[in-house]
Design a protein around this motif. Structure first.
Motif, PDB file in Angstrom:
ATOM      1  N   ALA A   1      63.930  61.222  56.433  1.00  0.00           N
ATOM      2  CA  ALA A   1      63.257  62.257  55.642  1.00  0.00           C
ATOM      3  C   ALA A   1      61.897  62.587  56.251  1.00  0.00           C
ATOM      4  CB  ALA A   1      63.102  61.786  54.202  1.00  0.00           C
ATOM      5  N   PHE A   2      61.212  61.561  56.744  1.00  0.00           N
ATOM      6  CA  PHE A   2      59.910  61.811  57.375  1.00  0.00           C
ATOM      7  C   PHE A   2      60.074  62.660  58.632  1.00  0.00           C
ATOM      8  CE2 PHE A   2      56.924  60.769  60.738  1.00  0.00           C
ATOM      9  CZ  PHE A   2      55.731  61.157  60.140  1.00  0.00           C
ATOM     10  N   ALA A   3      61.082  62.353  59.446  1.00  0.00           N
ATOM     11  CA  ALA A   3      61.309  63.110  60.681  1.00  0.00           C
ATOM     12  C   ALA A   3      61.535  64.589  60.365  1.00  0.00           C
ATOM     13  CB  ALA A   3      62.487  62.527  61.450  1.00  0.00           C
ATOM     14  N   GLU A   4      62.255  64.863  59.286  1.00  0.00           N
ATOM     15  CA  GLU A   4      62.486  66.256  58.888  1.00  0.00           C
ATOM     16  C   GLU A   4      61.176  66.918  58.458  1.00  0.00           C
ATOM     17  OE1 GLU A   4      65.515  66.647  55.966  1.00  0.00           O
ATOM     18  OE2 GLU A   4      67.057  65.635  57.167  1.00  0.00           O
ATOM     19  N   HIS A   5      60.383  66.179  57.691  1.00  0.00           N
ATOM     20  CA  HIS A   5      59.097  66.706  57.228  1.00  0.00           C
ATOM     21  C   HIS A   5      58.180  66.979  58.410  1.00  0.00           C
ATOM     22  CE1 HIS A   5      55.652  67.432  54.713  1.00  0.00           C
ATOM     23  NE2 HIS A   5      55.004  66.395  55.210  1.00  0.00           N
ATOM     24  N   LEU A   6      58.152  66.048  59.386  1.00  0.00           N
ATOM     25  CA  LEU A   6      57.322  66.220  60.569  1.00  0.00           C
ATOM     26  C   LEU A   6      57.759  67.446  61.373  1.00  0.00           C
ATOM     27  CD1 LEU A   6      55.133  65.119  62.489  1.00  0.00           C
ATOM     28  CD2 LEU A   6      56.925  63.745  63.591  1.00  0.00           C
ATOM     29  N   ALA A   7      59.065  67.638  61.488  1.00  0.00           N
ATOM     30  CA  ALA A   7      59.574  68.806  62.218  1.00  0.00           C
ATOM     31  C   ALA A   7      59.121  70.095  61.562  1.00  0.00           C
ATOM     32  CB  ALA A   7      61.093  68.739  62.293  1.00  0.00           C
ATOM     33  N   THR A   8      59.085  70.099  60.237  1.00  0.00           N
ATOM     34  CA  THR A   8      58.624  71.289  59.512  1.00  0.00           C
ATOM     35  C   THR A   8      57.141  71.544  59.770  1.00  0.00           C
ATOM     36  OG1 THR A   8      60.268  70.948  57.766  1.00  0.00           O
ATOM     37  CG2 THR A   8      58.364  72.332  57.224  1.00  0.00           C
ATOM     38  N   LEU A   9      56.330  70.464  59.751  1.00  0.00           N
ATOM     39  CA  LEU A   9      54.885  70.601  59.945  1.00  0.00           C
ATOM     40  C   LEU A   9      54.535  71.061  61.352  1.00  0.00           C
ATOM     41  CD1 LEU A   9      53.514  67.374  58.161  1.00  0.00           C
ATOM     42  CD2 LEU A   9      53.401  69.732  57.332  1.00  0.00           C
ATOM     43  N   THR A  10      55.348  70.661  62.328  1.00  0.00           N
ATOM     44  CA  THR A  10      55.009  70.922  63.731  1.00  0.00           C
ATOM     45  C   THR A  10      55.935  71.938  64.395  1.00  0.00           C
ATOM     46  OG1 THR A  10      56.393  69.084  64.502  1.00  0.00           O
ATOM     47  CG2 THR A  10      54.092  68.579  63.953  1.00  0.00           C
ATOM     48  N   SER A  11      56.738  72.623  63.611  1.00  0.00           N
ATOM     49  CA  SER A  11      57.717  73.590  64.145  1.00  0.00           C
ATOM     50  C   SER A  11      58.623  72.939  65.189  1.00  0.00           C
ATOM     51  CB  SER A  11      56.987  74.797  64.766  1.00  0.00           C
ATOM     52  OG  SER A  11      56.213  75.454  63.790  1.00  0.00           O
ATOM     53  N   GLY A  12      58.964  71.663  64.913  1.00  0.00           N
ATOM     54  CA  GLY A  12      59.895  70.945  65.772  1.00  0.00           C
ATOM     55  C   GLY A  12      59.260  70.251  66.955  1.00  0.00           C
ATOM     56  N   ALA A  13      57.954  70.459  67.174  1.00  0.00           N
ATOM     57  CA  ALA A  13      57.313  69.872  68.357  1.00  0.00           C
ATOM     58  C   ALA A  13      57.011  68.384  68.191  1.00  0.00           C
ATOM     59  CB  ALA A  13      56.023  70.620  68.670  1.00  0.00           C
ATOM     60  N   GLY A  14      56.786  67.911  66.963  1.00  0.00           N
ATOM     61  CA  GLY A  14      56.420  66.519  66.730  1.00  0.00           C
ATOM     62  C   GLY A  14      57.640  65.620  66.708  1.00  0.00           C
ATOM     63  N   VAL A  15      57.641  64.597  67.574  1.00  0.00           N
ATOM     64  CA  VAL A  15      58.744  63.636  67.641  1.00  0.00           C
ATOM     65  C   VAL A  15      58.184  62.229  67.469  1.00  0.00           C
ATOM     66  CG1 VAL A  15      60.627  62.704  69.029  1.00  0.00           C
ATOM     67  CG2 VAL A  15      60.045  65.149  69.185  1.00  0.00           C
ATOM     68  N   PRO A  16      58.571  61.505  66.414  1.00  0.00           N
ATOM     69  CA  PRO A  16      58.056  60.147  66.219  1.00  0.00           C
ATOM     70  C   PRO A  16      58.611  59.179  67.253  1.00  0.00           C
ATOM     71  CG  PRO A  16      59.674  60.688  64.523  1.00  0.00           C
ATOM     72  CD  PRO A  16      59.456  61.932  65.314  1.00  0.00           C
ATOM     73  N   GLN A  17      57.721  58.412  67.885  1.00  0.00           N
ATOM     74  CA  GLN A  17      58.094  57.442  68.906  1.00  0.00           C
ATOM     75  C   GLN A  17      58.047  56.033  68.299  1.00  0.00           C
ATOM     76  OE1 GLN A  17      55.003  58.231  71.749  1.00  0.00           O
ATOM     77  NE2 GLN A  17      55.364  60.438  71.606  1.00  0.00           N
ATOM     78  N   ASP A  18      59.195  55.380  68.247  1.00  0.00           N
ATOM     79  CA  ASP A  18      59.317  54.071  67.610  1.00  0.00           C
ATOM     80  C   ASP A  18      58.513  53.022  68.373  1.00  0.00           C
ATOM     81  OD1 ASP A  18      60.079  51.732  66.349  1.00  0.00           O
ATOM     82  OD2 ASP A  18      62.195  52.293  66.204  1.00  0.00           O
ATOM     83  N   ARG A  19      57.648  52.289  67.642  1.00  0.00           N
ATOM     84  CA  ARG A  19      56.828  51.239  68.249  1.00  0.00           C
ATOM     85  C   ARG A  19      57.053  49.881  67.592  1.00  0.00           C
ATOM     86  NH1 ARG A  19      50.922  54.051  69.517  1.00  0.00           N
ATOM     87  NH2 ARG A  19      51.694  55.569  71.057  1.00  0.00           N
ATOM     88  N   GLY A  20      58.218  49.717  66.970  1.00  0.00           N
ATOM     89  CA  GLY A  20      58.546  48.421  66.389  1.00  0.00           C
ATOM     90  C   GLY A  20      58.009  48.256  64.977  1.00  0.00           C
ATOM     91  N   THR A  21      58.011  47.026  64.485  1.00  0.00           N
ATOM     92  CA  THR A  21      57.553  46.753  63.120  1.00  0.00           C
ATOM     93  C   THR A  21      56.336  45.843  63.123  1.00  0.00           C
ATOM     94  OG1 THR A  21      59.038  44.847  62.915  1.00  0.00           O
ATOM     95  CG2 THR A  21      59.887  46.986  62.180  1.00  0.00           C
ATOM     96  N   ALA A  22      55.585  45.896  62.030  1.00  0.00           N
ATOM     97  CA  ALA A  22      54.406  45.040  61.861  1.00  0.00           C
ATOM     98  C   ALA A  22      54.069  44.982  60.387  1.00  0.00           C
ATOM     99  CB  ALA A  22      53.218  45.584  62.657  1.00  0.00           C
ATOM    100  N   TRP A  23      53.296  43.962  60.007  1.00  0.00           N
ATOM    101  CA  TRP A  23      52.787  43.873  58.639  1.00  0.00           C
ATOM    102  C   TRP A  23      51.529  44.703  58.555  1.00  0.00           C
ATOM    103  CZ3 TRP A  23      55.291  41.823  54.588  1.00  0.00           C
ATOM    104  CH2 TRP A  23      56.384  40.997  54.867  1.00  0.00           C
TER     105      TRP A  23
END
Length: 225
Positions: free
Chosen positions: A199-221
């Motif tokens: 859902a976040f990826a879809e929201h980000l695509a809307t905000l950036t007209s598809g230019a924003g792509v989330p790059q996975d950096r693993g997990t952390a607390w």
């Protein structure tokens, strides 16, 4: 403690260091709380207070470590057995951080006692040490921690500020922004949940007209602020 299915995904800890003093029948009970993540760090606090309060009669302690609270220790430090460390540990372990949930961890408590000349008896000591830790927790700032999935999002310098504001307004945990030679990279944290991430990826695509792509950096607390 509330029931958990599998490893803990969230817990509560103290935000930094905190000190609280309680006087009971002329004895001073000074409780120090510190956020710690290792047994070495917890024992370091005890050693530190033995030096700074070298003239105190007792330096009683308790600590809980790990998201699942697997390490729990206590020490009476010369008080009658079971009258100090265990009541302190109980005060930490049973503390409700929200209704029906006791999940306090990564925390060390040391209560320094200056004897006031009046014997409290076993029951009095149990109540005093428990009350001292409870009162310290009452006035301390607690912070919620959650296991999150981290992502980086590249954006142009001109667009990064607006994107950060839009993400924060939508409730996204923004950890900061790194500035490289040609672009800015926003660092964000999302609940480690596939549906929410999609859902976040879809929201980000809307905000950036598809230019924003989330790059996975693993997990952390992550501390939730």
């Amino acid at each position: 403690m509330s029931e958990n299915q599998g490893p803990a995904t969230a817990y509560t800890t103290v935000d930094g260091d905190h000190v609280h003093e309680l006087e009971i029948k002329r004895s001073r009970f000074i409780t120090y709380l510190r956020r710690v993540e290792t047994e070495e760090a917890a024992r370091g606090l005890i050693a530190e207070l033995r030096k700074s309060h070298f003239d105190a009669r007792h330096h009683c302690s308790a600590f809980i470590l790990g998201p699942d609270r697997t390490a729990q220790r206590s020490n009476d430090d010369g008080e009658p057995s079971g009258t100090a460390g265990i009541p302190m540990l109980d005060a930490l372990a049973k503390r409700e951080t929200s209704p029906g949930t006791s999940d306090l961890s990564d925390i060390a408590a040391v209560t320094v006692r200056y004897f006031g000349g009046i014997l409290l008896g076993a029951g009095g000591l149990v109540r005093a040490y428990s009350a001292s830790v409870s009162a310290a927790l009452d006035s301390a700032t607690l912070v919620r921690r959650r296991r999150m999935r981290l992502y980086g999002i590249d954006a142009g310098y001109a667009a990064s500020g607006r994107l950060e504001n839009d993400l924060r307004a939508a409730g996204t945990q923004v950890l900061g922004t790194d500035y490289g030679p040609s672009a800015a990279t926003l660092r964000i944290a999302l609940p480690d949940d596939p549906a929410g991430i999609a859902a976040f990826a879809e929201h980000l695509a809307t905000l950036t007209s598809g230019a924003g792509v989330p790059q996975d950096r693993g997990t952390a607390w992550v501390d939730l602020r």
